[in-house]
Design an enzyme around this catalytic site. Sequence first.
Site, PDB file in Angstrom:
ATOM      1  CB  SER A 242      -0.956   0.007   1.195  1.00  0.00           C
ATOM      2  OG  SER A 242      -0.289  -0.261   2.401  1.00  0.00           O
ATOM      3  CG  HIS A 272      -0.977  -5.250   2.081  1.00  0.00           C
ATOM      4  ND1 HIS A 272      -0.374  -5.109   3.292  1.00  0.00           N
ATOM      5  CD2 HIS A 272      -0.888  -4.021   1.474  1.00  0.00           C
ATOM      6  CE1 HIS A 272       0.057  -3.863   3.433  1.00  0.00           C
ATOM      7  NE2 HIS A 272      -0.246  -3.177   2.344  1.00  0.00           N
ATOM      8  CG  HIS A 319       5.713  -9.024   8.039  1.00  0.00           C
ATOM      9  ND1 HIS A 319       6.716  -8.229   7.540  1.00  0.00           N
ATOM     10  CD2 HIS A 319       4.599  -8.253   8.088  1.00  0.00           C
ATOM     11  CE1 HIS A 319       6.224  -7.030   7.307  1.00  0.00           C
ATOM     12  NE2 HIS A 319       4.936  -7.004   7.619  1.00  0.00           N
ATOM     13  NE  ARG A 328       2.250  -3.777  12.513  1.00  0.00           N
ATOM     14  CZ  ARG A 328       2.098  -3.898  11.196  1.00  0.00           C
ATOM     15  NH1 ARG A 328       1.628  -2.871  10.499  1.00  0.00           N
ATOM     16  NH2 ARG A 328       2.408  -4.998  10.562  1.00  0.00           N
ATOM     17  CG  ASP A 374      -3.553  -7.826   8.929  1.00  0.00           C
ATOM     18  OD1 ASP A 374      -4.066  -6.745   9.239  1.00  0.00           O
ATOM     19  OD2 ASP A 374      -2.772  -7.962   7.983  1.00  0.00           O
TER      20      ASP A 374
HETATM   21  N1  CMX Z   1       0.847 -19.860   6.206  1.00  0.00           N
HETATM   22  C1  CMX Z   1       1.280 -20.809   5.328  1.00  0.00           C
HETATM   23  N2  CMX Z   1       2.353 -20.646   4.537  1.00  0.00           N
HETATM   24  C2  CMX Z   1       3.042 -19.504   4.674  1.00  0.00           C
HETATM   25  C3  CMX Z   1       2.683 -18.503   5.586  1.00  0.00           C
HETATM   26  C4  CMX Z   1       1.522 -18.706   6.357  1.00  0.00           C
HETATM   27  N3  CMX Z   1       1.062 -17.791   7.204  1.00  0.00           N
HETATM   28  N4  CMX Z   1       3.559 -17.486   5.489  1.00  0.00           N
HETATM   29  C5  CMX Z   1       4.447 -17.842   4.535  1.00  0.00           C
HETATM   30  N5  CMX Z   1       4.132 -19.071   4.024  1.00  0.00           N
HETATM   31  C6  CMX Z   1       4.788 -19.794   2.948  1.00  0.00           C
HETATM   32  C7  CMX Z   1       4.788 -18.944   1.697  1.00  0.00           C
HETATM   33  O1  CMX Z   1       3.552 -19.049   1.008  1.00  0.00           O
HETATM   34  C8  CMX Z   1       5.969 -19.547   0.942  1.00  0.00           C
HETATM   35  O2  CMX Z   1       5.543 -20.780   0.398  1.00  0.00           O
HETATM   36  P1  CMX Z   1       6.075 -21.285  -1.051  1.00  0.00           P
HETATM   37  O3  CMX Z   1       7.562 -21.299  -0.963  1.00  0.00           O
HETATM   38  O4  CMX Z   1       5.464 -22.638  -1.188  1.00  0.00           O
HETATM   39  O5  CMX Z   1       5.577 -20.281  -2.036  1.00  0.00           O
HETATM   40  C9  CMX Z   1       6.958 -19.863   2.058  1.00  0.00           C
HETATM   41  O6  CMX Z   1       6.172 -19.978   3.258  1.00  0.00           O
HETATM   42  C10 CMX Z   1       8.021 -18.812   2.265  1.00  0.00           C
HETATM   43  O7  CMX Z   1       7.381 -17.572   2.468  1.00  0.00           O
HETATM   44  P2  CMX Z   1       8.091 -16.394   3.322  1.00  0.00           P
HETATM   45  O8  CMX Z   1       9.355 -16.045   2.592  1.00  0.00           O
HETATM   46  O9  CMX Z   1       8.209 -16.814   4.736  1.00  0.00           O
HETATM   47  O10 CMX Z   1       7.015 -15.243   3.261  1.00  0.00           O
HETATM   48  P3  CMX Z   1       6.790 -14.151   2.129  1.00  0.00           P
HETATM   49  O11 CMX Z   1       7.669 -12.994   2.392  1.00  0.00           O
HETATM   50  O12 CMX Z   1       6.859 -14.761   0.764  1.00  0.00           O
HETATM   51  O13 CMX Z   1       5.254 -13.763   2.365  1.00  0.00           O
HETATM   52  C11 CMX Z   1       3.342 -13.087   3.582  1.00  0.00           C
HETATM   53  C12 CMX Z   1       4.862 -12.944   3.423  1.00  0.00           C
HETATM   54  C13 CMX Z   1       2.831 -12.092   4.586  1.00  0.00           C
HETATM   55  C14 CMX Z   1       2.678 -12.798   2.210  1.00  0.00           C
HETATM   56  C15 CMX Z   1       3.047 -14.549   4.040  1.00  0.00           C
HETATM   57  O14 CMX Z   1       3.651 -14.786   5.287  1.00  0.00           O
HETATM   58  C16 CMX Z   1       1.561 -14.856   4.117  1.00  0.00           C
HETATM   59  O15 CMX Z   1       0.961 -15.198   3.079  1.00  0.00           O
HETATM   60  N6  CMX Z   1       0.913 -14.714   5.331  1.00  0.00           N
HETATM   61  C17 CMX Z   1      -0.499 -14.909   5.498  1.00  0.00           C
HETATM   62  C18 CMX Z   1      -1.266 -13.685   4.999  1.00  0.00           C
HETATM   63  C19 CMX Z   1      -1.109 -12.512   5.965  1.00  0.00           C
HETATM   64  O16 CMX Z   1      -1.232 -12.635   7.164  1.00  0.00           O
HETATM   65  N7  CMX Z   1      -0.854 -11.332   5.389  1.00  0.00           N
HETATM   66  C20 CMX Z   1      -0.772 -10.084   6.174  1.00  0.00           C
HETATM   67  C21 CMX Z   1       0.641  -9.519   6.284  1.00  0.00           C
HETATM   68  C22 CMX Z   1       0.656  -8.206   7.021  1.00  0.00           C
HETATM   69  C23 CMX Z   1       0.055  -7.129   6.162  1.00  0.00           C
HETATM   70  O17 CMX Z   1       0.629  -6.790   5.119  1.00  0.00           O
HETATM   71  O18 CMX Z   1      -1.007  -6.596   6.526  1.00  0.00           O
END
Ligand code: CMX
Length: 442
Positions: A242, A272, A319, A328, A374
């Site tokens: 964002s 996000h 994250h 937070r 979140d």
């Molecule tokens: N549940 C399951 N799998 C997860 C996970 C979770 N909460 N968080 C990361 N992973 C997975 C990723 O999908 C990725 O899998 P692949 O290699 O199979 O594609 C792997 O673990 C490595 O990911 P990462 O390097 O640890 O995390 P990223 O930086 O790629 O992604 C985020 C970060 C937030 C998108 C991810 O942790 C996620 O999808 N979380 C759940 C959604 C969420 O809570 N989003 C809110 C974030 C805060 C915000 O912006 O408001």
Amino acid sequence: MDLLKRRFKEQADILALEIKEIIKEHGETVIEQTKLAQIYQGMRGITALVTETSLLDSQEGIEFRRKTIHELRDKLPKVKGGSEPLPAGLVYLMLTGEMPTADDVEHLSSVLQRRSHIPLYVFDTMRALPKETHPMTMFVVGVMALQGESHFANRYAAGDLPKSEYWEATFEDALDLIARIPHIAAYVYRRKYKHGRAIQPDGLLDWAGNFAHMLGYDDEEFKELMRLYMVINADHEGGNVSAHTTHLVGSALSDPYLSYASGMNGLAGPLHGLANQEVIKWIYDMQEHLNTKEPSSDQIAEYVKKTLASGKVVPGYGHAVLRQTDPRFAVQMDFGKKHMPDDPFVNIIWRIYETVPPILQSLGKIKNPWPNVDAHSGALLMHYGMVEHEYYTVLFAVSRALGVLSSLCWDRALNMPLERPKSVTTAAVKRWLNKEVEKLGD
Ligand code: CMX
């Protein structure tokens, strides 16, 4: 000139000179190397932006002008008798780098109140959408409907905006938007969930307290929650979707209405800002699947494994930058322990917190198994009766306006140029790896 505007300009002029000097003396200094994997994997870890309002540490979490969430909670002015920080104080801090006095906050609050009028056609525009429209879509449509009021766009179109005054028109738009956004957001809520019965603003309340009031929540504790919520979600340095989108679109000299609306379309993504609604949806599904309102830790563990096995993420966990429990999250947990320690739904959040990290850790691939902001927010809102979880991202958007619009003021005051990084094709990568060309991208 308004006091805050003058103070902002003084600070911006000083910083602009310092930046000129840094570029002159050190502009050729190499700060880090980029790996091929990084350009394929979401540019993680590449330092490529300057954002003055906040800085994220992977262990400590977010700092706003070098103040942690805990320090903000402690030091920002509060309403009389209250214990949560006033968001207007954070805007002052982000714009000037200085901790405001109670008078500074009162002054800014009255400026915001004076600027909060919304033309009727904006409500008509939102009303024209089907009621089933997602609240974030209604909200962004409301913001876009206001765009015709942009000082920046109107002065630019009239040929009346020299470069030296870009910052000033941006500043005016940013304050107007911050003042008006709660009214748009509250209307979305009332239109969608409360039969369209809008509530008139209360001029005696602070910005966040008035937002709570217009939503229909006059409980003093809910107002305190809104003050805290608006502060903690305001900014998370510049690289998140964002903030980065707002900055990127703003770099084309799109006005603050266009830029902020673009950023909020990014906030509406489930990875996000939409994650806060996803958390509640996921818990509802878990309750239904397990056939219990109060799942035990073992039952939660079982459901987490099922979620992962079906290829889904556990919302609210993980994250891109943080590697610890998000402060937070911690501060919301603290609010919960103080105001609702026995709330069954809030207790599920805390049980999930005990259960999920070791499971995610055991997968070996997740870089951060800890909760983000979140994971907690929805449960606190539900405690006060705000159960419409589809709406939660709009609250996030109102808060995020404070950070991204303050940053946009800095972008224009520091004359930040059009953002235009280089991209390459995989064919070009292969040519370079095969040493057919000397430089990647040739
Ligand atoms: N549940 C399951 N799998 C997860 C996970 C979770 N909460 N968080 C990361 N992973 C997975 C990723 O999908 C990725 O899998 P692949 O290699 O199979 O594609 C792997 O673990 C490595 O990911 P990462 O390097 O640890 O995390 P990223 O930086 O790629 O992604 C985020 C970060 C937030 C998108 C991810 O942790 C996620 O999808 N979380 C759940 C959604 C969420 O809570 N989003 C809110 C974030 C805060 C915000 O912006 O408001």
